[in-house]
Design a protein around this motif. Structure first.
Motif, PDB file in Angstrom:
ATOM      1  N   THR A   1       0.979   4.023  -2.943  1.00  0.00           N
ATOM      2  CA  THR A   1       0.741   5.422  -2.631  1.00  0.00           C
ATOM      3  C   THR A   1       1.890   6.285  -3.132  1.00  0.00           C
ATOM      4  O   THR A   1       1.675   7.357  -3.705  1.00  0.00           O
ATOM      5  CB  THR A   1       0.564   5.608  -1.115  1.00  0.00           C
ATOM      6  OG1 THR A   1      -0.516   4.780  -0.671  1.00  0.00           O
ATOM      7  CG2 THR A   1       0.279   7.048  -0.762  1.00  0.00           C
TER       8      THR A   1
ATOM      9  N   VAL B   1       4.823  10.575   3.274  1.00  0.00           N
ATOM     10  CA  VAL B   1       4.694   9.121   3.163  1.00  0.00           C
ATOM     11  C   VAL B   1       6.041   8.455   3.398  1.00  0.00           C
ATOM     12  O   VAL B   1       6.132   7.439   4.095  1.00  0.00           O
ATOM     13  CB  VAL B   1       4.106   8.726   1.787  1.00  0.00           C
ATOM     14  CG1 VAL B   1       4.167   7.230   1.586  1.00  0.00           C
ATOM     15  CG2 VAL B   1       2.682   9.213   1.672  1.00  0.00           C
TER      16      VAL B   1
ATOM     17  N   CYS C   1       0.827  -1.211   0.000  1.00  0.00           N
ATOM     18  CA  CYS C   1       0.000   0.000   0.000  1.00  0.00           C
ATOM     19  C   CYS C   1       0.859   1.259   0.000  1.00  0.00           C
ATOM     20  O   CYS C   1       0.556   2.232  -0.698  1.00  0.00           O
ATOM     21  CB  CYS C   1      -0.936   0.007   1.203  1.00  0.00           C
ATOM     22  SG  CYS C   1      -2.270  -1.181   1.089  1.00  0.00           S
TER      23      CYS C   1
ATOM     24  N   THR D   1       1.683   6.717  -6.914  1.00  0.00           N
ATOM     25  CA  THR D   1       0.605   7.636  -7.274  1.00  0.00           C
ATOM     26  C   THR D   1       0.988   9.078  -6.971  1.00  0.00           C
ATOM     27  O   THR D   1       0.757   9.978  -7.780  1.00  0.00           O
ATOM     28  CB  THR D   1      -0.684   7.264  -6.512  1.00  0.00           C
ATOM     29  OG1 THR D   1      -1.017   5.907  -6.791  1.00  0.00           O
ATOM     30  CG2 THR D   1      -1.843   8.157  -6.907  1.00  0.00           C
TER      31      THR D   1
END
Length: 95
Positions: A34, A50, A30, A37
Motif C-alpha cells: 500500500t 498508512v 500489505c 502504491t
C-alpha cells in the motif's frame, strides 16, 4: 445504486476480517504494498495515514511476531495458573 452499496459493505467486511485474522507477515506485506502504491501516485496525506497506522515492533524483536516475548506484556501468568482479569475484560467489552 444497490450494487455499489452491497459492494462497499462486502469490501468493508473483507477488510475487517483480513485485519483481524491475517498473520503479521501478510499484514506487513500489505502495508508495504500500500505504501509503495501510495508513493507512486503521490498521495502524501494517505501515506501519512498508512504510516501512522503501521505498528512498530519492539526493540527486542525485528519482526514483531512475538516469538521472543518482547512484544507482549511482562506480567505473564505462570503456566498452570488460570486467572481472569476483570479489569481487562471490562475495558475490552465496553460499549
Amino acid at each position: 445504486m444497490q450494487e455499489s452499496i452491497v459492494a462497499a459493505i462486502v469490501l468493508y467486511a473483507v477488510w475487517a476480517v483480513a485485519r483481524r485474522y491475517l498473520p503479521l507477515a501478510l499484514k506487513t506485506a500489505c502495508i508495504e504494498m500500500t505504501l509503495r502504491t501510495v508513493k507512486r501516485f503521490g498521495w502524501d496525506r494517505l501515506e501519512r495515514i498508512v504510516l501512522k497506522a503501521k505498528q512498530p515492533a519492539s526493540s527486542a524483536c525485528a519482526s514483531g511476531c512475538d516469538t521472543c516475548g518482547g512484544c507482549s506484556p511482562t506480567d505473564k501468568t505462570p503456566s498452570g495458573e488460570f486467572v481472569v482479569n476483570l479489569e481487562k475484560m471490562s475495558r475490552k467489552y465496553r460499549a
